[in-house]
Design a protein around this motif. Structure first.
Motif, PDB file in Angstrom:
ATOM      1  N   MET A  53      19.191   8.805  -8.159  1.00  0.00           N
ATOM      2  CA  MET A  53      18.986   9.015  -6.717  1.00  0.00           C
ATOM      3  C   MET A  53      18.299  10.360  -6.496  1.00  0.00           C
ATOM      4  SD  MET A  53      21.839   8.971  -3.696  1.00  0.00           S
ATOM      5  CE  MET A  53      22.349   7.328  -4.192  1.00  0.00           C
ATOM      6  N   ASP A  54      17.257  10.393  -5.683  1.00  0.00           N
ATOM      7  CA  ASP A  54      16.517  11.617  -5.432  1.00  0.00           C
ATOM      8  C   ASP A  54      17.119  12.336  -4.227  1.00  0.00           C
ATOM      9  OD1 ASP A  54      14.736  13.638  -4.974  1.00  0.00           O
ATOM     10  OD2 ASP A  54      12.978  12.432  -5.465  1.00  0.00           O
ATOM     11  N   TRP A  55      18.024  13.280  -4.508  1.00  0.00           N
ATOM     12  CA  TRP A  55      18.716  13.983  -3.429  1.00  0.00           C
ATOM     13  C   TRP A  55      17.768  14.899  -2.660  1.00  0.00           C
ATOM     14  CZ3 TRP A  55      23.056  12.020  -1.956  1.00  0.00           C
ATOM     15  CH2 TRP A  55      23.866  11.348  -2.886  1.00  0.00           C
ATOM     16  N   LEU A  56      16.762  15.448  -3.333  1.00  0.00           N
ATOM     17  CA  LEU A  56      15.803  16.300  -2.636  1.00  0.00           C
ATOM     18  C   LEU A  56      15.021  15.502  -1.599  1.00  0.00           C
ATOM     19  CD1 LEU A  56      14.405  18.448  -5.584  1.00  0.00           C
ATOM     20  CD2 LEU A  56      16.237  19.013  -3.986  1.00  0.00           C
ATOM     21  N   GLU A  57      14.637  14.284  -1.964  1.00  0.00           N
ATOM     22  CA  GLU A  57      13.913  13.447  -1.012  1.00  0.00           C
ATOM     23  C   GLU A  57      14.806  13.062   0.159  1.00  0.00           C
ATOM     24  OE1 GLU A  57      11.101   9.440  -0.917  1.00  0.00           O
ATOM     25  OE2 GLU A  57      11.823  10.255  -2.822  1.00  0.00           O
ATOM     26  N   ARG A  58      16.078  12.811  -0.123  1.00  0.00           N
ATOM     27  CA  ARG A  58      17.002  12.492   0.986  1.00  0.00           C
ATOM     28  C   ARG A  58      17.116  13.676   1.944  1.00  0.00           C
ATOM     29  NH1 ARG A  58      22.139   8.582  -0.025  1.00  0.00           N
ATOM     30  NH2 ARG A  58      20.952   6.851  -0.907  1.00  0.00           N
ATOM     31  N   ALA A  59      17.231  14.876   1.374  1.00  0.00           N
ATOM     32  CA  ALA A  59      17.338  16.062   2.223  1.00  0.00           C
ATOM     33  C   ALA A  59      16.077  16.247   3.059  1.00  0.00           C
ATOM     34  CB  ALA A  59      17.590  17.299   1.365  1.00  0.00           C
ATOM     35  N   ALA A  60      14.934  15.956   2.463  1.00  0.00           N
ATOM     36  CA  ALA A  60      13.664  16.122   3.164  1.00  0.00           C
ATOM     37  C   ALA A  60      13.453  15.079   4.243  1.00  0.00           C
ATOM     38  CB  ALA A  60      12.511  16.072   2.167  1.00  0.00           C
ATOM     39  N   LYS A  61      14.138  13.947   4.144  1.00  0.00           N
ATOM     40  CA  LYS A  61      13.903  12.842   5.072  1.00  0.00           C
ATOM     41  C   LYS A  61      15.127  12.509   5.923  1.00  0.00           C
ATOM     42  CE  LYS A  61      10.199  10.661   2.411  1.00  0.00           C
ATOM     43  NZ  LYS A  61       9.699   9.432   1.757  1.00  0.00           N
ATOM     44  N   LEU A  62      15.940  13.516   6.227  1.00  0.00           N
ATOM     45  CA  LEU A  62      17.046  13.281   7.156  1.00  0.00           C
ATOM     46  C   LEU A  62      16.502  12.703   8.452  1.00  0.00           C
ATOM     47  CD1 LEU A  62      19.157  16.565   6.836  1.00  0.00           C
ATOM     48  CD2 LEU A  62      19.571  14.378   5.692  1.00  0.00           C
ATOM     49  N   ARG A  63      17.190  11.695   8.961  1.00  0.00           N
ATOM     50  CA  ARG A  63      16.752  11.081  10.219  1.00  0.00           C
ATOM     51  C   ARG A  63      17.089  12.015  11.381  1.00  0.00           C
ATOM     52  NH1 ARG A  63      18.295   6.455   7.288  1.00  0.00           N
ATOM     53  NH2 ARG A  63      20.473   6.625   7.924  1.00  0.00           N
ATOM     54  N   GLN A  64      16.034  12.494  12.040  1.00  0.00           N
ATOM     55  CA  GLN A  64      16.203  13.430  13.151  1.00  0.00           C
ATOM     56  C   GLN A  64      15.319  13.001  14.313  1.00  0.00           C
ATOM     57  OE1 GLN A  64      16.127  17.743  11.867  1.00  0.00           O
ATOM     58  NE2 GLN A  64      15.348  16.797   9.994  1.00  0.00           N
ATOM     59  N   TRP A  65      15.747  13.353  15.514  1.00  0.00           N
ATOM     60  CA  TRP A  65      14.909  13.155  16.687  1.00  0.00           C
ATOM     61  C   TRP A  65      13.683  14.041  16.514  1.00  0.00           C
ATOM     62  CZ3 TRP A  65      14.365  10.136  20.848  1.00  0.00           C
ATOM     63  CH2 TRP A  65      13.555  10.582  21.891  1.00  0.00           C
ATOM     64  N   ASN A  66      12.510  13.447  16.571  1.00  0.00           N
ATOM     65  CA  ASN A  66      11.298  14.205  16.322  1.00  0.00           C
ATOM     66  C   ASN A  66      10.139  13.607  17.100  1.00  0.00           C
ATOM     67  OD1 ASN A  66       9.443  15.986  15.301  1.00  0.00           O
ATOM     68  ND2 ASN A  66       9.215  14.950  13.332  1.00  0.00           N
ATOM     69  N   ARG A  67      10.136  13.820  18.394  1.00  0.00           N
ATOM     70  CA  ARG A  67       9.067  13.316  19.248  1.00  0.00           C
ATOM     71  C   ARG A  67       8.329  14.490  19.875  1.00  0.00           C
ATOM     72  NH1 ARG A  67      10.732   8.913  23.575  1.00  0.00           N
ATOM     73  NH2 ARG A  67      11.030   7.750  21.630  1.00  0.00           N
ATOM     74  N   ASN A  68       7.012  14.492  19.737  1.00  0.00           N
ATOM     75  CA  ASN A  68       6.169  15.545  20.300  1.00  0.00           C
ATOM     76  C   ASN A  68       6.598  16.943  19.848  1.00  0.00           C
ATOM     77  OD1 ASN A  68       4.672  13.624  21.779  1.00  0.00           O
ATOM     78  ND2 ASN A  68       6.188  13.653  23.438  1.00  0.00           N
ATOM     79  N   GLY A  69       7.028  17.035  18.577  1.00  0.00           N
ATOM     80  CA  GLY A  69       7.380  18.338  18.035  1.00  0.00           C
ATOM     81  C   GLY A  69       8.710  18.876  18.495  1.00  0.00           C
ATOM     82  N   THR A  70       9.568  18.017  19.062  1.00  0.00           N
ATOM     83  CA  THR A  70      10.872  18.466  19.529  1.00  0.00           C
ATOM     84  C   THR A  70      11.737  18.916  18.352  1.00  0.00           C
ATOM     85  OG1 THR A  70      10.802  16.951  21.404  1.00  0.00           O
ATOM     86  CG2 THR A  70      12.970  17.786  20.768  1.00  0.00           C
ATOM     87  N   ARG A  71      12.371  20.069  18.489  1.00  0.00           N
ATOM     88  CA  ARG A  71      13.258  20.567  17.447  1.00  0.00           C
ATOM     89  C   ARG A  71      14.636  19.922  17.575  1.00  0.00           C
ATOM     90  NH1 ARG A  71      14.588  26.214  17.848  1.00  0.00           N
ATOM     91  NH2 ARG A  71      15.450  25.900  15.776  1.00  0.00           N
ATOM     92  N   ALA A  72      15.132  19.400  16.459  1.00  0.00           N
ATOM     93  CA  ALA A  72      16.485  18.834  16.426  1.00  0.00           C
ATOM     94  C   ALA A  72      17.107  19.161  15.069  1.00  0.00           C
ATOM     95  CB  ALA A  72      16.440  17.330  16.662  1.00  0.00           C
ATOM     96  N   PRO A  73      17.415  20.442  14.818  1.00  0.00           N
ATOM     97  CA  PRO A  73      17.900  20.850  13.498  1.00  0.00           C
ATOM     98  C   PRO A  73      19.403  20.679  13.307  1.00  0.00           C
ATOM     99  CG  PRO A  73      17.682  22.779  14.876  1.00  0.00           C
ATOM    100  CD  PRO A  73      17.248  21.593  15.717  1.00  0.00           C
ATOM    101  N   HIS A  74      20.029  19.802  14.077  1.00  0.00           N
ATOM    102  CA  HIS A  74      21.472  19.643  14.024  1.00  0.00           C
ATOM    103  C   HIS A  74      21.955  19.244  12.628  1.00  0.00           C
ATOM    104  CE1 HIS A  74      19.837  18.849  17.993  1.00  0.00           C
ATOM    105  NE2 HIS A  74      21.001  19.144  18.542  1.00  0.00           N
TER     106      HIS A  74
END
Length: 297
Positions: A1-22
Motif C-alpha cells: 500500500m502506498d501510504w505517501l500517495e494516500r496522504a497526498a490524495k486525502l479527499r478534501q473540499w477543493n473548489r476554486n482554490g478553497t482551503r480546507a486543511p482540516h
C-alpha cells in the motif's frame, strides 16, 4: 500500500482554490501524538480544544469545527474511530462524538507500516505540509503538533507533486529591487541579501504559479505574517493589517500596525505587479477578518 500517495490524495473540499486543511491538520496532529505514544488513542473530548486551536491558527478564515475531520478522515483509510459502542465513528456531530466517548488513532495497517519503517512518518508529514501549507509555516506547525522531523527527505511523487521553479526567488527579488514590499528592509551581507524571501501570494500548494505577478519580496518577519493572514494586499495595492492583530509594544506598532494603508514598495517599472486573481485568493483564503483603518502618516 502506498501510504505517501494516500496522504497526498486525502479527499478534501477543493473548489476554486478553497482551503480546507482540516484533514491534513488532524493527520499531522495524530503523527505527532504517535511519536510520543504509538499505542495511544485520541479521545475527541480531550483533544477537541487542541484541534480547534490548530484550525483557528492554520485553517481558513471562516469558522469551522474539528468534528468534521475527526469523523471524515476515516474514509481515507489512514484513521480509525471507536466509541463506547464499538468500532466506527458516530458521525460528525460534536455532541455525538463527545457523548459516545469517540476516540481516534492512525489506522492499524498504517501503524504497522510505521513500525516497520520509522522513516515513513517523516515522509508522510512532509507530504502533508508541502501540499497544504507554505514553507514559511512548516517549522512552527510541526512545533504546534509536537512533530520532530529529521532533515527533509527527498521524496519524488511525480505526477502528484509539481516541481518548483528555483529561479522564482531571484526573479521576484530583482523585480522588487531587493527590498521588502511592506517595510522597505533591504539588508545584505556583502553582496548577498539576507532576511529577504520570495513569498507566493497564492500558495504554491494551491496551484499558485512561480511567476513574478504571484510573488512579493518580503523580509522574513513580514513573509511569516503574510502567510498567517496578519497582513494582506488591498485593492489599491496597499498593505492590509488584520483587525484581529494585537500588538502593544512599540516594536509591534512600528513593524506591523503602522503598515496599515501604506502603498506597496515596488515592483520596479516594467515588472508585473501582483495579479488581481492571486490577490483575491489571498484575501479570501488567508487574510484574517477585516482590515484595520489606515494609519495616519
Amino acid at each position: 500500500m502506498d501510504w505517501l500517495e494516500r496522504a497526498a490524495k486525502l479527499r478534501q473540499w477543493n473548489r476554486n482554490g478553497t482551503r480546507a486543511p482540516h484533514k491534513p491538520l488532524l493527520f499531522l496532529y495524530a503523527l505527532g501524538r504517535y511519536q510520543r505514544d504509538a499505542d495511544g488513542e485520541l479521545r475527541y473530548s480531550a483533544v477537541e480544544q487542541d484541534l480547534k486551536g490548530l484550525l483557528a491558527e492554520y485553517g481558513p478564515p471562516n469558522r469551522t469545527t474539528p468534528a468534521y475531520p475527526f469523523h471524515h478522515l476515516e474514509s481515507d483509510g489512514v484513521w480509525e474511530v471507536r466509541t463506547d459502542r464499538g468500532p466506527g465513528s458516530p458521525g460528525s456531530a460534536v455532541r455525538e462524538l463527545r457523548a459516545t466517548g469517540a476516540a481516534g488513532r492512525l489506522a492499524p495497517d498504517l501503524r504497522a507500516a510505521l513500525r516497520r519503517d520509522p522513516a515513513l512518518l517523516g515522509r508522510l508529514a512532509r507530504i502533508l505540509l508541502d501540499l497544504s501549507f507554505p514553507p514559511s509555516l512548516h517549522t512552527e506547525l510541526c512545533e504546534s503538533v509536537g512533530l520532530e522531523l529529521e532533515p527533509a527527505d527527498t521524496v519524488l511523487l511525480s505526477p502528484i507533486r509539481r516541481q518548483r521553479d528555483p529561479s522564482m526567488r531571484e526573479r521576484v527579488l530583482t523585480a522588487y529591487e531587493y527590498q521588502c514590499a511592506f517595510c522597505g528592509y533591504d539588508g545584505s551581507l556583502g553582496a548577498v541579501p539576507v532576511g529577504l524571501e520570495a513569498a507566493h501570494v497564492r500558495w504554491w500548494a494551491f496551484d499558485g504559479p512561480d511567476d513574478v505577478d504571484n510573488g512579493l519580496c518580503l523580509c522574513s518577519l513580514h513573509h511569516r505574517l503574510f502567510d498567517k493572514g496578519v497582513l494582506g494586499i488591498g485593492d489599491s495595492h496597499d498593505v492590509l493589517v488584520s483587525e484581529r492583530f494585537v500588538g502593544r509594544s512599540p516594536a509591534a506598532r512600528e513593524h506591523v500596525t503602522a503598515l496599515a494603508g501604506r502603498p506597496l514598495i515596488g515592483p520596479r517599472p516594467g515588472a508585473r505587479p501582483v495579479a488581481e486573481a492571486h490577490r483575491s485568493w489571498h484575501a479570501k483564503q488567508v487574510f484574517r477578518d477585516g482590515p484595520r483603518p489606515a494609519t495616519a502618516a
